[in-house]
Scaffold this motif. Structure first.
Motif, short mmCIF file in Angstrom:
data_model
loop_
_atom_site.label_atom_id
_atom_site.label_comp_id
_atom_site.label_asym_id
_atom_site.label_seq_id
_atom_site.Cartn_x
_atom_site.Cartn_y
_atom_site.Cartn_z
N ALA A 80 0.84 -1.21 0.00
CA ALA A 80 0.00 0.00 0.00
C ALA A 80 0.88 1.26 0.00
CB ALA A 80 -0.92 0.00 1.21
N ARG A 81 1.95 1.25 0.80
CA ARG A 81 2.84 2.41 0.82
C ARG A 81 3.53 2.61 -0.52
NH1 ARG A 81 6.51 0.83 4.98
NH2 ARG A 81 5.06 -0.52 6.02
N THR A 82 3.97 1.53 -1.14
CA THR A 82 4.63 1.62 -2.45
C THR A 82 3.65 2.13 -3.50
OG1 THR A 82 6.01 -0.26 -1.84
CG2 THR A 82 5.92 0.31 -4.17
N LYS A 83 2.42 1.62 -3.47
CA LYS A 83 1.41 2.06 -4.42
C LYS A 83 1.13 3.55 -4.26
CE LYS A 83 -3.01 1.06 -3.91
NZ LYS A 83 -4.28 0.32 -3.86
N GLU A 84 1.02 4.01 -3.02
CA GLU A 84 0.78 5.43 -2.76
C GLU A 84 1.94 6.28 -3.27
OE1 GLU A 84 -1.71 7.37 -1.69
OE2 GLU A 84 -2.91 5.56 -1.91
N LEU A 104 3.13 10.03 -9.91
CA LEU A 104 2.60 10.13 -11.26
C LEU A 104 1.38 11.04 -11.41
CD1 LEU A 104 2.90 6.41 -12.37
CD2 LEU A 104 4.38 8.30 -13.00
N THR A 105 0.77 11.47 -10.29
CA THR A 105 -0.41 12.32 -10.42
C THR A 105 -0.03 13.79 -10.61
OG1 THR A 105 -0.53 12.42 -8.02
CG2 THR A 105 -2.02 10.91 -9.13
N LYS A 165 -10.55 -4.50 -2.17
CA LYS A 165 -10.51 -3.11 -1.73
C LYS A 165 -10.82 -2.22 -2.93
CE LYS A 165 -7.46 -3.52 2.16
NZ LYS A 165 -6.37 -2.92 2.89
N GLN A 166 -11.50 -1.16 -2.64
CA GLN A 166 -11.86 -0.23 -3.69
C GLN A 166 -10.65 0.65 -3.99
OE1 GLN A 166 -15.32 1.98 -2.77
NE2 GLN A 166 -15.64 2.63 -4.87
N GLU A 167 -10.36 0.80 -5.28
CA GLU A 167 -9.23 1.61 -5.69
C GLU A 167 -9.53 3.09 -5.53
OE1 GLU A 167 -8.76 0.57 -9.77
OE2 GLU A 167 -7.56 -1.19 -9.32
N SER A 168 -8.52 3.86 -5.23
CA SER A 168 -8.72 5.30 -5.21
C SER A 168 -8.79 5.79 -6.65
CB SER A 168 -7.58 5.98 -4.47
OG SER A 168 -6.38 5.87 -5.20
N TRP A 169 -9.43 6.92 -6.84
CA TRP A 169 -9.60 7.42 -8.21
C TRP A 169 -8.27 7.80 -8.82
CZ3 TRP A 169 -8.07 12.39 -9.10
CH2 TRP A 169 -7.88 13.18 -7.98
N LYS A 170 -7.30 8.26 -8.02
CA LYS A 170 -5.98 8.61 -8.56
C LYS A 170 -5.28 7.35 -9.09
CE LYS A 170 -3.90 10.34 -5.14
NZ LYS A 170 -2.97 10.97 -4.23
N TYR A 171 -5.34 6.29 -8.30
CA TYR A 171 -4.71 5.05 -8.72
C TYR A 171 -5.38 4.51 -9.97
CZ TYR A 171 -3.12 0.24 -8.61
OH TYR A 171 -2.60 -0.98 -8.95
N ILE A 226 -7.02 6.20 -12.37
CA ILE A 226 -6.66 7.02 -13.53
C ILE A 226 -5.23 6.73 -13.97
CG2 ILE A 226 -6.23 9.39 -14.30
CD1 ILE A 226 -8.65 10.23 -12.62
N THR A 227 -4.32 6.66 -13.01
CA THR A 227 -2.92 6.40 -13.33
C THR A 227 -2.74 5.04 -13.98
OG1 THR A 227 -2.30 7.73 -11.41
CG2 THR A 227 -0.60 6.35 -12.38
N LYS A 228 -3.36 4.02 -13.38
CA LYS A 228 -3.22 2.66 -13.89
C LYS A 228 -3.74 2.55 -15.32
CE LYS A 228 -6.05 -0.62 -12.65
NZ LYS A 228 -6.78 -1.66 -11.92
N TRP A 229 -4.93 3.06 -15.58
CA TRP A 229 -5.51 2.94 -16.91
C TRP A 229 -4.83 3.84 -17.93
CZ3 TRP A 229 -7.86 -1.15 -18.44
CH2 TRP A 229 -8.46 -1.96 -17.49
N SER A 230 -4.26 4.94 -17.48
CA SER A 230 -3.48 5.78 -18.39
C SER A 230 -2.24 5.04 -18.86
CB SER A 230 -3.08 7.08 -17.71
OG SER A 230 -4.20 7.82 -17.37
#
Length: 180
Positions: free
Chosen positions: A26-30, A36-37, A89-95, A97-101
């Motif tokens: 979770a920390r690495t993902k954040e 990237l945001t 777990k529900q993804e945050s909107w930033k994650y 957008i970043t992932k799909w981009s």
């Protein structure tokens, strides 16, 4: 008694290892998402609701509780539960957008590459087929989840919005107002 204690300690170590790994991920993902945001999206995050943060904190407190005494059967069942544990777990909107981009940019780059090789149509069709396959679930249903096909549900219960023959017949005979 020593076997029970050994089994309990192994279960507790496994749970701690899983929790530590999840926290690190979770920390690495954040960190990646923060890196990237864009800055205007970071400002939008400040206005999020504080209730969500409280709910997440309460949920984490509940997961950290470890019972002190357990019976052998409970330990064995919990070991199997921990091994098959899949938290959704529900993804945050930033994650999101970043992932799909990143996915889209990668796909577009490969598509342009295959266009240069004159295999653009083949790549497009194959990527569509792969997308269809990846978006279908092959895992078994979760406990309590209803199927869209009523024959697979307990007592053949259908989901809301299903058009049944009885409903269709009532609508034809008595009009659409007869259906509730």
């Amino acid at each position: 008694m020593e076997a029970k204690l050994k089994e309990y300690r192994a279960l507790r170590r496994r749970k701690e290892l899983i929790e530590n790994t999840k926290e690190k991920l979770a920390r690495t993902k954040e960190k990646v998402v923060t890196l990237l945001t864009p800055s205007f999206m970071k400002n939008m995050e400040k206005h999020e609701n504080d209730d969500e943060v409280l709910l997440i904190e309460n949920e984490q407190e509940i997961h950290h509780e470890i019972p002190l005494v357990e019976e052998t059967q409970e330990v064995a069942s919990e070991v199997s539960e921990v091994e098959s544990l899949e938290e959704v777990k529900q993804e945050s909107w930033k994650y999101f957008i970043t992932k799909w981009s990143i996915y889209f940019i990668t796909w577009l780059t490969l598509f342009i590459f295959f266009l240069k090789l004159q295999f653009g149509a083949v790549f497009f069709v194959l990527s569509c087929l792969i997308g269809i396959y990846l978006n279908t679930r092959t895992s078994p249903r979760k406990k309590g989840e209803v199927s869209a096909y009523s024959v697979f549900n307990e007592n053949c219960v259908s989901i809301d919005g299903t058009l049944k023959a009885e409903q269709f017949e009532r609508e034809i005979r008595y009009g659409p107002a007869s259906v509730r």
